[in-house]
Scaffold this motif. Structure first.
Motif, PDB file in Angstrom:
ATOM      1  N   PRO A  24      70.216  99.052  51.014  1.00 10.96           N
ATOM      2  CA  PRO A  24      68.343  99.901  52.182  1.00 10.96           C
ATOM      3  C   PRO A  24      68.273 100.993  51.562  1.00 10.96           C
ATOM      4  O   PRO A  24      68.916 101.721  51.179  1.00 10.96           O
ATOM      5  CB  PRO A  24      68.958 100.001  53.260  1.00 10.96           C
ATOM      6  CG  PRO A  24      70.908  99.841  53.495  1.00 10.96           C
ATOM      7  CD  PRO A  24      70.666  99.102  52.405  1.00 10.96           C
ATOM      8  N   GLY A  25      67.407 101.738  51.810  1.00  9.06           N
ATOM      9  CA  GLY A  25      67.097 102.621  51.096  1.00  9.06           C
ATOM     10  C   GLY A  25      65.760 102.858  50.483  1.00  9.06           C
ATOM     11  O   GLY A  25      64.993 104.301  50.128  1.00  9.06           O
ATOM     12  N   LEU A  26      65.085 102.741  49.653  1.00 13.26           N
ATOM     13  CA  LEU A  26      63.748 102.307  48.867  1.00 13.26           C
ATOM     14  C   LEU A  26      62.603 101.363  49.245  1.00 13.26           C
ATOM     15  O   LEU A  26      62.841 101.870  50.217  1.00 13.26           O
ATOM     16  CB  LEU A  26      64.163 101.535  47.256  1.00 13.26           C
ATOM     17  CG  LEU A  26      65.975 101.885  47.168  1.00 13.26           C
ATOM     18  CD1 LEU A  26      66.472 100.569  45.495  1.00 13.26           C
ATOM     19  CD2 LEU A  26      65.890 103.138  46.106  1.00 13.26           C
ATOM     20  N   LEU A  27      61.803 102.352  48.603  1.00 12.66           N
ATOM     21  CA  LEU A  27      60.801 102.066  49.120  1.00 12.66           C
ATOM     22  C   LEU A  27      60.416 100.099  48.705  1.00 12.66           C
ATOM     23  O   LEU A  27      61.236  99.922  48.152  1.00 12.66           O
ATOM     24  CB  LEU A  27      59.591 102.124  47.718  1.00 12.66           C
ATOM     25  CG  LEU A  27      59.417 103.683  48.017  1.00 12.66           C
ATOM     26  CD1 LEU A  27      58.547 104.657  46.408  1.00 12.66           C
ATOM     27  CD2 LEU A  27      59.103 104.384  49.536  1.00 12.66           C
ATOM     28  N   GLU A  28      59.529 100.116  49.577  1.00 14.44           N
ATOM     29  CA  GLU A  28      58.672  99.212  50.077  1.00 14.44           C
ATOM     30  C   GLU A  28      57.948  98.262  48.866  1.00 14.44           C
ATOM     31  O   GLU A  28      58.552  97.520  48.271  1.00 14.44           O
ATOM     32  CB  GLU A  28      57.658  98.382  50.977  1.00 14.44           C
ATOM     33  CG  GLU A  28      58.396  98.681  52.466  1.00 14.44           C
ATOM     34  CD  GLU A  28      57.245  98.350  53.566  1.00 14.44           C
ATOM     35  OE1 GLU A  28      56.309  98.258  53.424  1.00 14.44           O
ATOM     36  OE2 GLU A  28      57.659  99.296  54.548  1.00 14.44           O
ATOM     37  N   SER A  29      58.071  98.898  47.521  1.00 16.06           N
ATOM     38  CA  SER A  29      57.328  98.101  46.355  1.00 16.06           C
ATOM     39  C   SER A  29      58.818  97.942  45.550  1.00 16.06           C
ATOM     40  O   SER A  29      58.364  97.100  45.037  1.00 16.06           O
ATOM     41  CB  SER A  29      56.368  99.777  45.276  1.00 16.06           C
ATOM     42  OG  SER A  29      56.910 100.371  45.016  1.00 16.06           O
ATOM     43  N   VAL A  30      59.488  98.329  45.330  1.00 11.47           N
ATOM     44  CA  VAL A  30      60.548  98.383  44.720  1.00 11.47           C
ATOM     45  C   VAL A  30      61.505  96.620  45.378  1.00 11.47           C
ATOM     46  O   VAL A  30      61.419  95.706  44.391  1.00 11.47           O
ATOM     47  CB  VAL A  30      61.926  98.761  45.108  1.00 11.47           C
ATOM     48  CG1 VAL A  30      63.259  98.049  44.302  1.00 11.47           C
ATOM     49  CG2 VAL A  30      62.107 100.467  43.951  1.00 11.47           C
ATOM     50  N   TYR A  31      61.626  96.567  46.544  1.00 10.25           N
ATOM     51  CA  TYR A  31      61.154  96.016  47.889  1.00 10.25           C
ATOM     52  C   TYR A  31      60.360  94.441  47.620  1.00 10.25           C
ATOM     53  O   TYR A  31      61.403  92.907  47.274  1.00 10.25           O
ATOM     54  CB  TYR A  31      61.503  95.678  49.018  1.00 10.25           C
ATOM     55  CG  TYR A  31      63.142  96.801  48.443  1.00 10.25           C
ATOM     56  CD1 TYR A  31      64.308  96.027  48.223  1.00 10.25           C
ATOM     57  CD2 TYR A  31      62.975  97.481  50.080  1.00 10.25           C
ATOM     58  CE1 TYR A  31      65.277  97.558  48.669  1.00 10.25           C
ATOM     59  CE2 TYR A  31      63.822  98.617  50.463  1.00 10.25           C
ATOM     60  CZ  TYR A  31      65.442  98.342  49.171  1.00 10.25           C
ATOM     61  OH  TYR A  31      66.035  98.915  49.344  1.00 10.25           O
ATOM     62  N   GLU A  32      59.479  94.755  46.447  1.00  7.93           N
ATOM     63  CA  GLU A  32      58.206  93.578  46.191  1.00  7.93           C
ATOM     64  C   GLU A  32      58.301  93.220  44.844  1.00  7.93           C
ATOM     65  O   GLU A  32      58.085  91.739  45.022  1.00  7.93           O
ATOM     66  CB  GLU A  32      57.275  94.897  46.461  1.00  7.93           C
ATOM     67  CG  GLU A  32      55.857  93.362  46.822  1.00  7.93           C
ATOM     68  CD  GLU A  32      54.446  94.275  46.547  1.00  7.93           C
ATOM     69  OE1 GLU A  32      54.112  93.816  45.372  1.00  7.93           O
ATOM     70  OE2 GLU A  32      54.643  94.971  47.267  1.00  7.93           O
ATOM     71  N   LEU A  79      57.471  92.706  54.146  1.00  7.44           N
ATOM     72  CA  LEU A  79      58.296  93.043  53.625  1.00  7.44           C
ATOM     73  C   LEU A  79      58.419  94.613  53.805  1.00  7.44           C
ATOM     74  O   LEU A  79      57.317  95.246  54.374  1.00  7.44           O
ATOM     75  CB  LEU A  79      58.659  93.683  52.240  1.00  7.44           C
ATOM     76  CG  LEU A  79      58.427  92.618  51.370  1.00  7.44           C
ATOM     77  CD1 LEU A  79      57.856  92.585  49.773  1.00  7.44           C
ATOM     78  CD2 LEU A  79      59.961  91.381  51.460  1.00  7.44           C
ATOM     79  N   LYS A  80      59.303  95.103  54.832  1.00 10.01           N
ATOM     80  CA  LYS A  80      59.942  96.105  55.093  1.00 10.01           C
ATOM     81  C   LYS A  80      60.549  97.326  54.758  1.00 10.01           C
ATOM     82  O   LYS A  80      61.312  96.623  54.766  1.00 10.01           O
ATOM     83  CB  LYS A  80      59.805  96.342  56.926  1.00 10.01           C
ATOM     84  CG  LYS A  80      59.070  95.291  57.627  1.00 10.01           C
ATOM     85  CD  LYS A  80      57.316  96.886  57.769  1.00 10.01           C
ATOM     86  CE  LYS A  80      56.267  95.379  58.288  1.00 10.01           C
ATOM     87  NZ  LYS A  80      55.055  96.313  57.539  1.00 10.01           N
ATOM     88  N   PHE A 110      64.679  95.362  54.807  1.00 13.32           N
ATOM     89  CA  PHE A 110      65.415  96.051  53.625  1.00 13.32           C
ATOM     90  C   PHE A 110      65.924  97.326  54.156  1.00 13.32           C
ATOM     91  O   PHE A 110      66.762  97.620  53.369  1.00 13.32           O
ATOM     92  CB  PHE A 110      64.772  95.890  52.173  1.00 13.32           C
ATOM     93  CG  PHE A 110      64.598  94.588  51.222  1.00 13.32           C
ATOM     94  CD1 PHE A 110      65.639  94.026  50.693  1.00 13.32           C
ATOM     95  CD2 PHE A 110      63.674  94.047  51.394  1.00 13.32           C
ATOM     96  CE1 PHE A 110      66.177  92.879  50.381  1.00 13.32           C
ATOM     97  CE2 PHE A 110      62.772  92.846  50.961  1.00 13.32           C
ATOM     98  CZ  PHE A 110      64.837  92.029  49.886  1.00 13.32           C
ATOM     99  N   GLY A 111      65.698  97.786  55.076  1.00 11.79           N
ATOM    100  CA  GLY A 111      65.716  98.969  55.879  1.00 11.79           C
ATOM    101  C   GLY A 111      67.706  98.518  56.679  1.00 11.79           C
ATOM    102  O   GLY A 111      68.228  99.524  56.801  1.00 11.79           O
ATOM    103  N   ALA A 112      67.753  97.000  56.874  1.00 11.98           N
ATOM    104  CA  ALA A 112      68.623  96.955  57.216  1.00 11.98           C
ATOM    105  C   ALA A 112      69.605  97.165  57.080  1.00 11.98           C
ATOM    106  O   ALA A 112      70.145  96.701  56.214  1.00 11.98           O
ATOM    107  CB  ALA A 112      68.211  95.616  58.579  1.00 11.98           C
ATOM    108  N   PRO A 113      71.180  97.207  57.883  1.00 10.12           N
ATOM    109  CA  PRO A 113      72.331  97.640  57.080  1.00 10.12           C
ATOM    110  C   PRO A 113      72.671  95.858  56.480  1.00 10.12           C
ATOM    111  O   PRO A 113      73.661  96.017  55.121  1.00 10.12           O
ATOM    112  CB  PRO A 113      73.130  97.055  58.263  1.00 10.12           C
ATOM    113  CG  PRO A 113      72.404  98.130  59.510  1.00 10.12           C
ATOM    114  CD  PRO A 113      71.204  97.433  59.100  1.00 10.12           C
TER     115      PRO A 113
END
Length: 146
Positions: A24-32, A79-80, A110-113
Motif C-alpha cells: 500500500p501507499g502509492l498513488l492511484e495512478s500506479v494501481y491503475e 480504485l482507491k 490499495f491503501g488497506a493492509p
C-alpha cells in the motif's frame, strides 16, 4: 464472451499480485496502470480513465463521470489508495453501474493492509423496467445509441 466471474477473478488476481508485490501507499495512478497492463497481457480489453457522457432531464453532461477502469466493457473497477474508504465510495460505484447498466463492479482500496480488507464487490440488480428515470440516457447522442 467472457463470463463476469472470469473477468472479476482476473481483476482480483492482478490486484493481489500488485498489492503483495508493491504494497500500500502509492498513488492511484500506479494501481491503475499495473493491473491494466496485466489484464491486457491476459487478453482482456481494458479502458483507463474512460469518460462517460450522460443525459439527464434534457441536460447533457459530456464528461459526467470518469471510470478508473472498464474491463471487457462489462466490469467497472473503482480504485482507491486511502487508509479507510469513505461510505460514499461503494454508493458512487453503484451509481456508475446503474448509469452504465452493468451488473458488477469492484471497489479496490490499495491503501488497506491486505487486499482482502480493501476489496469490495458491488452488484447492480438493474432492470430497465425499474429504472429510476426514463429521462436518463448514457453515452447517447440525439437519442440514438452509439
Amino acid at each position: 464472451m467472457k463470463e463476469i466471474d472470469d473477468i472479476t477473478g482476473a481483476i482480483v488476481d492482478a490486484a493481489y499480485v500488485l498489492h503483495t508485490g508493491l504494497g500500500p501507499g502509492l498513488l492511484e495512478s500506479v494501481y491503475e496502470a499495473v493491473p491494466a497492463r496485466e489484464l491486457e497481457h491476459r487478453g482482456l480489453s481494458v479502458e483507463r480513465q474512460k469518460i462517460i457522457r450522460f443525459e439527464y432531464d434534457g441536460m447533457v453532461f459530456e464528461e459526467g463521470l470518469r471510470l478508473d477502469l472498464l474491463v471487457e466493457d462489462r466490469v467497472i473497477v473503482e480504485l482507491k489508495s486511502v487508509e479507510k474508504p469513505a461510505p460514499v465510495h461503494p454508493k458512487q460505484l453503484l451509481t456508475y453501474l446503474r448509469l452504465m447498466q452493468l451488473p458488477v463492479g469492484l471497489l479496490i482500496n490499495f491503501g488497506a493492509p491486505t487486499l482482502k480488507e480493501g476489496l469490495q464487490r458491488v452488484v447492480n440488480h438493474y432492470s430497465p423496467s425499474h429504472s429510476a428515470s426514463p429521462r436518463l440516457r448514457v453515452n447517447q447522442s440525439s437519442g440514438e445509441p452509439k
